[in-house]
Design a protein around this motif. Structure first.
Motif, PDB file in Angstrom:
ATOM      1  N   LEU A 116       0.815  -1.330  -0.014  1.00 24.21           N
ATOM      2  CA  LEU A 116      -0.114  -0.001  -0.047  1.00 24.21           C
ATOM      3  C   LEU A 116       1.053   1.255  -0.179  1.00 24.21           C
ATOM      4  CD1 LEU A 116      -1.342  -1.918   2.276  1.00 24.21           C
ATOM      5  CD2 LEU A 116      -3.208  -0.170   1.905  1.00 24.21           C
TER       6      LEU A 116
ATOM      7  N   ILE B 294      -5.693   1.738 -15.640  1.00 28.46           N
ATOM      8  CA  ILE B 294      -5.751   0.408 -14.562  1.00 28.46           C
ATOM      9  C   ILE B 294      -6.770   0.394 -13.562  1.00 28.46           C
ATOM     10  CG2 ILE B 294      -4.179   1.782 -12.780  1.00 28.46           C
ATOM     11  CD1 ILE B 294      -2.617  -1.078 -13.077  1.00 28.46           C
ATOM     12  N   CYS B 295      -7.571   1.483 -13.631  1.00 29.68           N
ATOM     13  CA  CYS B 295      -8.647   1.728 -12.772  1.00 29.68           C
ATOM     14  C   CYS B 295      -9.757   2.186 -13.303  1.00 29.68           C
ATOM     15  CB  CYS B 295      -8.386   2.580 -11.311  1.00 29.68           C
ATOM     16  SG  CYS B 295      -7.381   1.739 -10.366  1.00 29.68           S
ATOM     17  N   HIS B 296      -9.651   1.923 -15.020  1.00 33.59           N
ATOM     18  CA  HIS B 296     -10.552   2.369 -15.828  1.00 33.59           C
ATOM     19  C   HIS B 296     -11.196   4.019 -15.503  1.00 33.59           C
ATOM     20  CE1 HIS B 296     -11.277  -1.648 -16.943  1.00 33.59           C
ATOM     21  NE2 HIS B 296     -11.129  -2.009 -15.794  1.00 33.59           N
TER      22      HIS B 296
ATOM     23  N   GLY C 116      -9.942   6.239 -10.757  1.00 37.90           N
ATOM     24  CA  GLY C 116      -9.128   6.994  -9.641  1.00 37.90           C
ATOM     25  C   GLY C 116      -7.949   8.001 -10.149  1.00 37.90           C
TER      26      GLY C 116
ATOM     27  N   HIS D  99      -4.565   7.314  -7.273  1.00 40.23           N
ATOM     28  CA  HIS D  99      -5.196   6.045  -7.040  1.00 40.23           C
ATOM     29  C   HIS D  99      -5.048   4.907  -7.938  1.00 40.23           C
ATOM     30  CE1 HIS D  99      -7.746   9.575  -5.558  1.00 40.23           C
ATOM     31  NE2 HIS D  99      -7.213   9.047  -4.294  1.00 40.23           N
ATOM     32  N   LEU D 100      -3.809   4.810  -8.345  1.00 36.97           N
ATOM     33  CA  LEU D 100      -3.453   3.600  -9.162  1.00 36.97           C
ATOM     34  C   LEU D 100      -3.707   2.414  -8.083  1.00 36.97           C
ATOM     35  CD1 LEU D 100      -0.185   4.721 -10.894  1.00 36.97           C
ATOM     36  CD2 LEU D 100      -2.609   4.899 -11.675  1.00 36.97           C
ATOM     37  N   ALA D 101      -3.933   1.009  -8.674  1.00 32.30           N
ATOM     38  CA  ALA D 101      -3.980  -0.113  -8.091  1.00 32.30           C
ATOM     39  C   ALA D 101      -3.887  -1.296  -8.782  1.00 32.30           C
ATOM     40  CB  ALA D 101      -5.020   0.057  -6.912  1.00 32.30           C
ATOM     41  N   ASP D 102      -3.533  -2.501  -8.616  1.00 31.24           N
ATOM     42  CA  ASP D 102      -3.622  -3.499  -9.219  1.00 31.24           C
ATOM     43  C   ASP D 102      -3.555  -4.814  -8.472  1.00 31.24           C
ATOM     44  OD1 ASP D 102      -3.277  -5.551 -11.294  1.00 31.24           O
ATOM     45  OD2 ASP D 102      -1.675  -4.879 -12.128  1.00 31.24           O
ATOM     46  N   ALA D 103      -4.934  -5.276  -8.069  1.00 30.92           N
ATOM     47  CA  ALA D 103      -5.203  -6.366  -7.098  1.00 30.92           C
ATOM     48  C   ALA D 103      -4.418  -7.577  -7.377  1.00 30.92           C
ATOM     49  CB  ALA D 103      -6.754  -6.342  -6.864  1.00 30.92           C
TER      50      ALA D 103
ATOM     51  N   PHE E 150      -1.092  -4.809  -5.416  1.00 30.37           N
ATOM     52  CA  PHE E 150      -0.789  -3.525  -4.969  1.00 30.37           C
ATOM     53  C   PHE E 150      -2.221  -3.061  -4.833  1.00 30.37           C
ATOM     54  CE2 PHE E 150      -0.334   0.518  -7.179  1.00 30.37           C
ATOM     55  CZ  PHE E 150       0.022   1.324  -6.016  1.00 30.37           C
ATOM     56  N   TRP E 151      -2.370  -2.564  -3.605  1.00 30.26           N
ATOM     57  CA  TRP E 151      -3.701  -2.435  -3.189  1.00 30.26           C
ATOM     58  C   TRP E 151      -3.936  -0.735  -2.959  1.00 30.26           C
ATOM     59  CZ3 TRP E 151      -7.154  -6.078  -3.043  1.00 30.26           C
ATOM     60  CH2 TRP E 151      -6.439  -7.663  -2.814  1.00 30.26           C
ATOM     61  N   GLY E 152      -3.094  -0.206  -3.878  1.00 32.05           N
ATOM     62  CA  GLY E 152      -3.526   1.491  -4.026  1.00 32.05           C
ATOM     63  C   GLY E 152      -2.525   2.515  -3.569  1.00 32.05           C
ATOM     64  N   GLY E 153      -2.739   3.368  -4.179  1.00 34.52           N
ATOM     65  CA  GLY E 153      -2.007   4.652  -3.829  1.00 34.52           C
ATOM     66  C   GLY E 153      -3.567   5.290  -3.133  1.00 34.52           C
TER      67      GLY E 153
ATOM     68  N   MET F  41      -4.861  -5.315   6.854  1.00 39.05           N
ATOM     69  CA  MET F  41      -4.193  -6.641   6.073  1.00 39.05           C
ATOM     70  C   MET F  41      -3.463  -7.699   6.735  1.00 39.05           C
ATOM     71  SD  MET F  41      -4.007  -5.045   2.251  1.00 39.05           S
ATOM     72  CE  MET F  41      -4.539  -6.339   1.370  1.00 39.05           C
TER      73      MET F  41
ATOM     74  N   PHE G 177      -8.418  -0.303  10.103  1.00 37.64           N
ATOM     75  CA  PHE G 177      -7.946  -1.732  10.368  1.00 37.64           C
ATOM     76  C   PHE G 177      -8.921  -2.532   9.837  1.00 37.64           C
ATOM     77  CE2 PHE G 177      -7.298  -5.714  12.828  1.00 37.64           C
ATOM     78  CZ  PHE G 177      -5.632  -5.586  13.080  1.00 37.64           C
TER      79      PHE G 177
ATOM     80  N   GLY H 228      -8.981  -2.724   5.813  1.00 43.63           N
ATOM     81  CA  GLY H 228      -7.646  -3.719   5.594  1.00 43.63           C
ATOM     82  C   GLY H 228      -7.925  -5.134   5.678  1.00 43.63           C
ATOM     83  N   ALA H 229      -8.527  -5.462   7.055  1.00 44.23           N
ATOM     84  CA  ALA H 229      -9.004  -6.997   7.316  1.00 44.23           C
ATOM     85  C   ALA H 229      -9.919  -7.576   6.173  1.00 44.23           C
ATOM     86  CB  ALA H 229      -9.330  -6.915   8.603  1.00 44.23           C
TER      87      ALA H 229
ATOM     88  N   MET I 213     -10.287  -6.496   3.136  1.00 44.36           N
ATOM     89  CA  MET I 213      -9.524  -6.542   1.939  1.00 44.36           C
ATOM     90  C   MET I 213      -8.546  -7.788   1.765  1.00 44.36           C
ATOM     91  SD  MET I 213      -8.363  -2.339   1.593  1.00 44.36           S
ATOM     92  CE  MET I 213      -7.197  -2.779   0.606  1.00 44.36           C
ATOM     93  N   GLY I 214      -8.262  -8.190   3.166  1.00 41.86           N
ATOM     94  CA  GLY I 214      -7.332  -9.092   3.100  1.00 41.86           C
ATOM     95  C   GLY I 214      -8.153 -10.943   3.438  1.00 41.86           C
TER      96      GLY I 214
ATOM     97  N   MET J  64     -13.415   3.632  -6.976  1.00 40.28           N
ATOM     98  CA  MET J  64     -12.225   4.136  -7.448  1.00 40.28           C
ATOM     99  C   MET J  64     -11.176   3.432  -8.068  1.00 40.28           C
ATOM    100  SD  MET J  64     -10.340   6.299  -4.500  1.00 40.28           S
ATOM    101  CE  MET J  64      -9.337   5.497  -3.403  1.00 40.28           C
ATOM    102  N   PHE J  65     -11.102   2.189  -7.478  1.00 40.90           N
ATOM    103  CA  PHE J  65     -10.179   1.006  -7.986  1.00 40.90           C
ATOM    104  C   PHE J  65     -10.840   0.318  -9.228  1.00 40.90           C
ATOM    105  CE2 PHE J  65      -8.244   1.802  -3.764  1.00 40.90           C
ATOM    106  CZ  PHE J  65      -7.297   2.801  -3.937  1.00 40.90           C
ATOM    107  N   GLY J  66     -11.898   0.843  -9.788  1.00 40.25           N
ATOM    108  CA  GLY J  66     -12.437   0.278 -11.119  1.00 40.25           C
ATOM    109  C   GLY J  66     -13.053  -1.151 -10.710  1.00 40.25           C
TER     110      GLY J  66
ATOM    111  N   GLN K 102     -11.884  -3.330  -8.703  1.00 42.88           N
ATOM    112  CA  GLN K 102     -10.994  -4.752  -8.497  1.00 42.88           C
ATOM    113  C   GLN K 102     -11.313  -5.547  -7.290  1.00 42.88           C
ATOM    114  OE1 GLN K 102      -6.859  -4.014  -9.755  1.00 42.88           O
ATOM    115  NE2 GLN K 102      -7.495  -2.023  -9.854  1.00 42.88           N
ATOM    116  N   TRP K 103     -11.899  -4.656  -6.283  1.00 46.54           N
ATOM    117  CA  TRP K 103     -12.221  -5.277  -4.897  1.00 46.54           C
ATOM    118  C   TRP K 103     -13.229  -4.807  -4.076  1.00 46.54           C
ATOM    119  CZ3 TRP K 103      -7.476  -2.796  -5.182  1.00 46.54           C
ATOM    120  CH2 TRP K 103      -7.239  -1.709  -4.353  1.00 46.54           C
TER     121      TRP K 103
END
Lengths: 363, 324
Positions: free
Chosen positions: A83, A113-115, A118, A122-126, A130-133, A147, B66, B69-70, B72-73, B104-106, B108-109
């Motif tokens: 992160l 990468i986030c369509h 972001g 806010h780049l990310a690639d699960a 890589f869980w984000g800017g 996490m 927290f 994050g949990a 997401m994990g 915002m992450f399109g 992805q999760w």
């Protein structure tokens, strides 16, 4: 004042024997060099596209700090979690995210990468863990701890790298996150990129201590400081930290002393620091410094380094061409992804009457 | 059916879901040995242990961060914030993290997180007596649930824990000891996003949720007995996404509407609800939509002062009488 560049001590023993430090192979070193060059060129092209108004909003360049992301991320497993903060292009490229998709995200295109949702911060690639800017300063510090808790709970041998700047250490959320990570002995490496400025505030203006690692002491967290202008120094520190975390010993704090060569963002006139200071730090540019090291150790040649530069430049030109020619997101797609499970009450029949149901009885 | 208190219903939802899904964890302040500020989590740490029922530092933003994050994990965290007043410390994590990541992450999760918190009052003074559901309900990306009955508290919490999106689950301190029939079948969800017509009527629709649902039901009894007015009562149950069709259909039958809430009149949840119903039901309405809400005053400590401000059934009765 910690505004004087520090040079890391040369690892005399390792170098005189010809062996590379930290168990690194020649190929790993060449890869790290290429990654740093990729970031540098990506940022140069991003700045150019910003000047052409092809990239909008805020753009924060990682130029000067490349050794931190590259050294740290090279030192851990590919499936360890990352992160970072909003100056995030470096993490994405160091982790191997698709360069074209990253550039297209800056351009706001559907191929981003986030369509295009972001943007730069806010780049990310699960798929690459890589869980984000994260663009609210410090917000991802407890998220990384959470996490790490999930990894511990699910008995996965993975660690979390959580990058933030010196400015974040003044925020309450930094302390809440470190407190919990230490309290529960979690496998998270906190990496503080100390670039001497929290936007326009100097260290002296934002913190009672200039060495951020001191702040880890109160949480009984082991900490090391490394030379953030030396990719090998960062690699060694994070390798040690990740081993510590992975062996169940709890969190670790790494402070990388670094410097951004450009302003905070493209809108920054840099009134708060003098040009002489910038010039002194530029002499420590991590890319030629590591290039010299590789040549001295006969891992590569000046000619090969020049070829890397050319290849990366061609890759970036192609990324810009790709981004610039990519389609915009469809207007109708604007409300996509608000929810993973959208619930539309309009699409359902009127609720059945529950009158008479004892659940609705008044008390 | 079993008779449970609202408190027991919330607890039984967590217990059932923790028994059936090992990813579900609870975290919050004083939720283990103390049993929770409102005793909701009492007994759970004994059954599930401290790794699943986590005693946290007093750090609301950290707790929610927290938990994000949990989630997401790979876990299914249920974070308890002792009251909605303290949830203000966690607003950044709720609004900028939990509510934003999927978008915002399109896509992805997602963040399968439940934040349980509590509204209410009772001589707690200005900082501990507030009601902010309108703030949460204004944020795309959040789902906001406010159950009024034990059955809904249990069924909606089960749905919230299983939902892949962040859900703000707001309980009410004055409802914890109320009792009601709850289905004995384990794991029975009440769907998020569905209102409920809890009393049928012909003359006026009263819309409420949480404690104000009970106040509306009481007002309906008074109005029927004393005025011969037939009230239909709708329990919103979920504030976002809001079940407008059920409200609109009810207004189509009664042609009069009173919105009943505890939050402040200015900018409160009822304000946006009124605006939307006005647009959708204007031609059906025989009278202006009435609102029962908190006056724009911080809730004071003194019992005499507090009581005159707290929205209750009498104000609903008065609002209906002014209409006719």
């Amino acid at each position: 004042m910690a505004t004087t560049p520090r040079k890391s001590r040369p690892r005399a023993a390792a170098r005189s024997s010809g062996a590379l430090p930290h168990g690194l192979t020649a190929q790993q070193c060449r890869d790290m060099y290429r990654k740093m060059v990729q970031i540098r060129h990506f940022e140069d092209h991003a700045a150019e596209a910003y000047a052409q108004a092809k990239v909008g909003g805020f753009l924060h360049l990682y130029i000067g700090e490349e050794a931190v992301a590259v050294g740290a991320i090279a030192a851990v497993r590919e499936d360890d979690h990352i992160l970072g903060h909003y100056r995030d292009h470096g993490y994405a490229l160091a982790r191997g995210c698709d360069v074209r998709a990253c550039m297209a995200e800056l351009f706001g295109r559907d191929t981003g990468i986030c369509h295009g949702r972001g943007g730069s911060m806010h780049l990310a690639d699960a798929s690459r863990h890589f869980w984000g800017g994260h663009a609210i300063v410090g917000s991802h510090i407890p998220i990384g701890a959470g996490m790490a808790y999930a990894m511990q709970y699910l008995e996965q041998p993975l660690v979390v790298l959580d990058f933030f700047g010196d400015g974040a250490t003044g925020n309450g959320i930094f302390h809440e996150g470190l407190n919990m990570a230490a309290l529960w002995n979690l496998p998270v490496v906190f990496i503080c990129e100390n670039n001497l400025y929290g936007m326009g505030a100097t260290l002296a203006e934002e913190s009672p201590v200039s060495d951020m690692m001191i702040k880890a002491e109160g949480y009984t967290m082991p900490a090391v400081q490394c030379d953030g202008m030396d990719v090998l120094s960062v690699y060694g520190a994070v390798q040690q930290a990740a081993e510590h975390c992975r062996s169940g010993k709890g969190p670790f704090f790494v402070e990388a002393m670094t410097y951004r060569f450009r302003g905070h963002s493209m809108a920054d006139p840099e009134l708060y620091r003098d040009k002489e200071e910038v010039r002194r730090w530029r002499e420590l540019d991590p890319i030629p410094r590591f290039g010299d090291f590789l040549v001295q150790h006969r891992i590569t040649s000046p000619q090969e380094l020049a070829e890397v530069n050319e290849e990366v430049e061609a890759e970036m030109l192609e990324a810009v061409r790709f981004a610039d020619s990519s389609p915009w997101p469809e207007p109708d797609s604007v409300d996509r992804w608000i929810y993973a499970k959208p619930i539309d009450p309009e699409a359902t029949e009127e609720a059945p009457s529950m009158a008479g149901n004892p659940a609705g009885a008044a008390s | 059916m079993a008779e449970l208190t609202y408190r027991e219903a919330v607890r039984s939802a967590m217990r059932e879901e923790m028994r059936s899904d090992s990813r579900v964890i609870l975290m919050g302040e004083s939720i283990t040995g103390y049993g929770g500020s409102y005793a909701v989590t009492k007994g759970l740490v004994e059954e599930f242990g401290p790794k699943r029922v986590m005693e946290t530092p007093i750090a609301e933003a950290g707790i929610v961060g927290f938990a994000v994050g949990a989630a997401m994990g790979g876990l299914r965290p249920v974070a308890e914030l002792m009251t909605v007043n303290f949830a203000l410390l966690a607003l950044d994590q709720i609004v900028n993290s939990a509510a934003k990541f999927h978008y915002m992450f399109g896509g992805q999760w997602s963040v399968p997180l439940v934040v349980r918190t509590v509204s209410g009052f009772g001589q707690l003074g200005p900082t501990h007596s507030q009601t902010f559901e309108g703030w949460f309900a204004s944020v795309p990306g959040l789902k906001v649930v406010m159950p009024a009955t034990p059955a809904d508290a249990k069924g909606l919490l089960l749905a919230a824990i299983r939902d892949p999106d962040p859900v703000i689950f707001i309980e009410h301190s004055l409802l914890y000891s109320t009792k009601g029939e709850v289905p004995e079948q384990e794991g029975l969800e009440v769907p998020i996003g569905r209102a409920s017509v809890v009393r049928e009527g012909t003359d006026v629709t009263l819309v409420g949720y949480s404690r104000m649902l009970l106040q509306a039901l009481h007002a309906a009894e008074v109005l029927e007995r004393e005025d011969g007015v037939s009230c239909e009562v709708v329990d919103l149950r979920t504030l976002r996404p809001l079940d407008y069709p059920t409200v609109v259909a009810s207004v189509g039958r009664t042609h009069r509407l009173v919105l009943c809430g505890e939050d402040w009149r200015t900018g409160g949840f009822g304000a946006s609800l009124l605006s939307e119903i006005h647009d959708r039901s204007f031609d059906d309405l025989d009278a202006p939509i009435a609102r029962v809400a908190m006056r724009d005053i911080p809730l004071p400590y003194s019992r005499k002062l507090e009581q005159q401000l707290i929205p209750a059934s009498q104000q609903i009765v008065d609002a209906v009488r002014r209409m006719s």
